[in-house]
Design a protein around this motif. Structure first.
Motif, PDB file in Angstrom:
ATOM      1  N   ASP B 172       0.942  -1.265   0.172  1.00 42.59           N
ATOM      2  CA  ASP B 172      -0.052   0.041  -0.144  1.00 42.59           C
ATOM      3  C   ASP B 172       0.660   1.444  -0.117  1.00 42.59           C
ATOM      4  OD1 ASP B 172      -2.102  -1.574  -0.003  1.00 42.59           O
ATOM      5  OD2 ASP B 172      -2.185  -1.710   2.184  1.00 42.59           O
ATOM      6  N   TRP B 173       1.122   1.744   1.217  1.00 42.45           N
ATOM      7  CA  TRP B 173       1.768   3.094   1.207  1.00 42.45           C
ATOM      8  C   TRP B 173       2.993   3.434   0.379  1.00 42.45           C
ATOM      9  CZ3 TRP B 173      -1.708   6.411   2.789  1.00 42.45           C
ATOM     10  CH2 TRP B 173      -2.713   5.561   3.375  1.00 42.45           C
ATOM     11  N   PHE B 174       4.001   3.497   0.888  1.00 40.32           N
ATOM     12  CA  PHE B 174       5.321   3.727   0.070  1.00 40.32           C
ATOM     13  C   PHE B 174       5.700   2.868  -0.818  1.00 40.32           C
ATOM     14  CE2 PHE B 174       4.955   6.661   3.950  1.00 40.32           C
ATOM     15  CZ  PHE B 174       4.779   7.635   3.148  1.00 40.32           C
ATOM     16  N   ARG B 175       5.116   1.789  -0.627  1.00 37.70           N
ATOM     17  CA  ARG B 175       5.357   0.600  -2.004  1.00 37.70           C
ATOM     18  C   ARG B 175       7.176   0.334  -1.920  1.00 37.70           C
ATOM     19  NH1 ARG B 175       1.394   3.578  -4.003  1.00 37.70           N
ATOM     20  NH2 ARG B 175      -0.459   2.435  -4.163  1.00 37.70           N
TER      21      ARG B 175
END
Lengths: 479, 204
Positions: B172-175
């Protein structure tokens, strides 16, 4: 070829006694960097205090090429469009996205919103637009090469920048304490350990927020001040001190707290710092020169040196006729300050549960008793230099707390809401707080010349940090 | 030698603690809401098919910060066997809008559970629910559809929670992919190294 053990290589003795930093210091630094990565990358974007607004300020400088105006500047399309897709409000209301069928931080949507990227005609105001511009200007420069990349890229770069400022704070804490406590490394190492392993400090120093730069500049201010107290206020130091105060004021008005600290230092250490009135004048005049463009703009635009954003006004204001002392006793000020100093790992939550705060309060009270005894001991021993220095440092956080309290009180009298109470503002003095904890506890538990207390601080802070990560932050944001 | 012994002991303690220390996390939630149901002398039965075991239930009740004026009985019943698996009574006032949480014995997953919420006469509280949901089976005066706002939670080991979070963050977020679980492992080993070193005073 024979290799020396790692411990020996990295110790000051192993490097011919020239290095200032022992191995344990580097371990703390390395561990802080690992923790910074965890805090910067696991905390979802926008979940820091006012993080969308701080980023928006940077983005405003990049797109509009002028300073934002409080009350007029609204959040840009890029930020607005991302609030929902990045679950800004959902987390605050306890509805984590993982309970709603999984997360979808769909970057193309955020990129798409850049096309309608204007700072006008919207209800969502940028409520931190009143801050001076230094942090945001630096942020605009370092993210300029990535301005067309994903929003996530810019946020990660800015959070990493904050982490490196945190690293700077740790180095400055060590250097500052070593200037005064130069016979033993333990006071400096304990102060560094308290900051390097502190979960809330790691959280604040890995966000898009001007607090990161303020904390760094305050640590630099204290280092230069201590250097001037110890070795005198030379021309170079006077210019450096004045410049740092000026840059601090260009970052956040809160830095004004450094001026009474400087003034008190001049009173306490007049022999060391006042041989030449010219130097002192430079230290006070430089900040005025540096900040004057922003102050003049504020007076013209807002009719005040520093405007404050009022979030909401209650019709039935319980604090309207309350005295300052009653406000401190009757409102949730003290509780809010305590909670937000130790934990507030998101925009609203997660926070530790009550027993943590009770335990930490007991520890702080014990350390305070020890610190008072330490003061008496120094007076008895005739070590007035250290006594004066510790007294000066003790007044500094008291002054900050009083300023936070009074500001909150003045605001509550007008709005009816207890706001602006953030324990994280005390992180400007985190090294000082760590030093007091060490000195106070060491006075009461003097085993192994203070080494036992150092170990206690390291292990205690590690336990607190592991609790924060494994019991609060990860479960809150990912389940 | 001393350092190796300390390191081994702490590593062992970390593994044991990581496996035995538990954290409570939601395993099934229903957040959507668009309506209220009064609990004053009313009983509601909601279908509660579960895919994972749980050991605590949270219900979103609106109290308006008023006294309860009675009792709210909550049960989980297996519709196939008729066995009551959870029985709990709320007798005191709660904060408005908060999730009301209570612990239960660990309940295994089943498709056949239903949740019964019954308010005694005079109860002032409402239950928040989604009328577009499909879970409501019956109420005192008829049958309609709807789902309450609830959370079922279970205890999992902190290591499992950390690595599940790493997996989710990685996607999800910063991958940053494998850097997430790697950071957790480096954190644990770093903490171990730090403790080992500070317990050996020669390093200062």
């Amino acid at each position: 070829m024979k290799f020396a053990p790692l411990t020996l290589i990295l110790s000051p003795e192993g490097r011919g006694g020239k290095s200032r930093f022992p191995l344990i210091f580097w371990l703390l630094i390395a561990f802080f960097l690992v923790r910074s990565f965890i805090y910067a990358s696991f905390v979802p974007i926008w979940q820091g205090p006012d993080e969308p607004h701080h980023y928006d300020y940077i983005h405003y400088l990049q797109t509009e090429k002028s300073l934002p105006t409080l009350g007029k500047t609204t959040l840009c399309g890029k930020v607005r469009g991302s609030l929902e897709s990045f679950y800004f409000n959902s987390y605050a209301t306890g509805k984590t996205p993982y309970g709603q069928g999984g997360i979808n931080t769909n970057e193309p949507l955020v990129k798409e919103s850049q096309k309608k990227d204007h700072h006008r005609k919207d209800l969502l105001q940028n409520q931190i637009a009143q801050h001076p511009p230094l942090y945001y200007m630096i942020g605009a420069v370092i993210t300029w090469p990535f301005k067309d990349a994903s929003l996530l890229t810019s946020i990660f770069i800015l959070r990493t920048f904050s982490a490196f400022l945190g690293l700077g704070v740790l180095i400055l804490i060590y250097l500052t304490v070593r200037l005064i406590y130069n016979k033993s490394q333990l006071p400096a190492l304990a102060s560094v350990a308290f900051a390097a392993l502190n979960p809330m400090f790691a959280h604040v120093m890995t966000l898009v927020n001007n607090d990161a730069l303020i904390n760094f500049l305050f640590a630099l201010f204290l280092y230069l001040l201590t250097l001037s107290i110890k070795d005198g206020l030379s021309l170079k130091r006077a210019i450096a001190l004045g410049t740092v105060i000026g840059l601090g004021l260009l970052t956040k008005f809160f830095f004004v707290a450094s001026i009474p600290i400087l003034f008190l230092a001049l009173v306490f250490f007049r022999k060391e710092m006042l041989p030449n009135i010219k130097m002192v004048s430079i230290t006070f005049i430089l900040p005025i020169v540096i900040t004057s463009p922003v102050l003049i703009r504020n007076v013209i635009l807002y009719k005040t040196l520093q405007p404050v954003y009022k979030f909401k006004f209650l019709q039935d204001n319980p604090f309207k006729d309350m005295s300052f002392v009653n406000y401190l006793l009757a409102s949730s000020f003290v509780r809010k300050l305590r909670i937000s100093f130790w934990s507030n790992f998101g925009w609203v939550k997660p926070r530790f549960t009550d027993p943590y705060y009770d335990l930490l309060l007991i520890l702080a009270m014990v350390a305070f008793v020890g610190l008072v005894i330490y003061g008496f001991k120094k007076a008895y021993q005739g070590d007035f230099f250290k006594l004066k220095y510790v007294t000066l440092l003790f007044i500094a956080p008291l002054f900050l707390i009083s300023a936070i309290a009074y500001n909150s009180y003045k605001s509550a009298v007008i709005t009816g809401v207890v706001e602006g109470v953030q324990g994280r503002y005390l992180f400007s003095l985190i090294g000082v707080i760590g030093l007091f904890l060490y000195l106070g506890l060491k006075t009461l538990i003097p085993f192994k010349q203070g080494y036992a207390v150092f170990v206690l601080i390291v292990i205690g802070m590690l336990a607190l940090d592991a609790s924060a990560i494994f019991y609060y932050i990860l479960p809150y944001f990912y389940f | 030698m001393k350092k190796i012994i300390i390191f081994t002991l702490i590593l062992l303690s970390l593994v044991i603690l990581g496996r035995t220390l538990k954290v409570n996390v939601p395993v099934q939630v229903s957040y959507l809401s668009n309506n209220l149901l009064s609990l004053n002398d009313k009983e509601y039965k909601f279908a509660l098919p579960t895919k994972k075991a749980f050991n605590s239930i949270s219900l979103r009740l609106l109290s308006y910060n008023k006294p309860l004026n009675g009792t709210i009985d909550i049960k989980v019943i297996n519709s196939k066997t008729g066995k009551i698996l959870v029985r709990h009574s709320l007798k005191t006032a709660i904060s408005h809008g908060d999730f009301y949480n209570f612990n239960t014995l660990r309940v295994k997953p089943s498709k056949n559970y239903y949740l019964v919420i019954k308010g005694s006469p005079g109860v002032t509280y409402n239950i928040v629910y989604n009328s577009l949901g499909t879970d409501l089976l019956a109420m005192s005066n008829g049958v309609m559809t709807g789902s309450p706002v609830y959370k079922l939670s279970d205890e999992i080991s902190i290591l499992k929670a950390a690595f599940t979070a790493s997996e989710r963050a990685a996607n999800d977020w910063f991958r940053l992919g494998k850097l997430y679980p790697l950071a957790i492992i480096v954190y644990l080993l770093g903490a171990l190294l730090l403790v080992t070193f500070v317990l050996d005073r020669r390093i200062i």
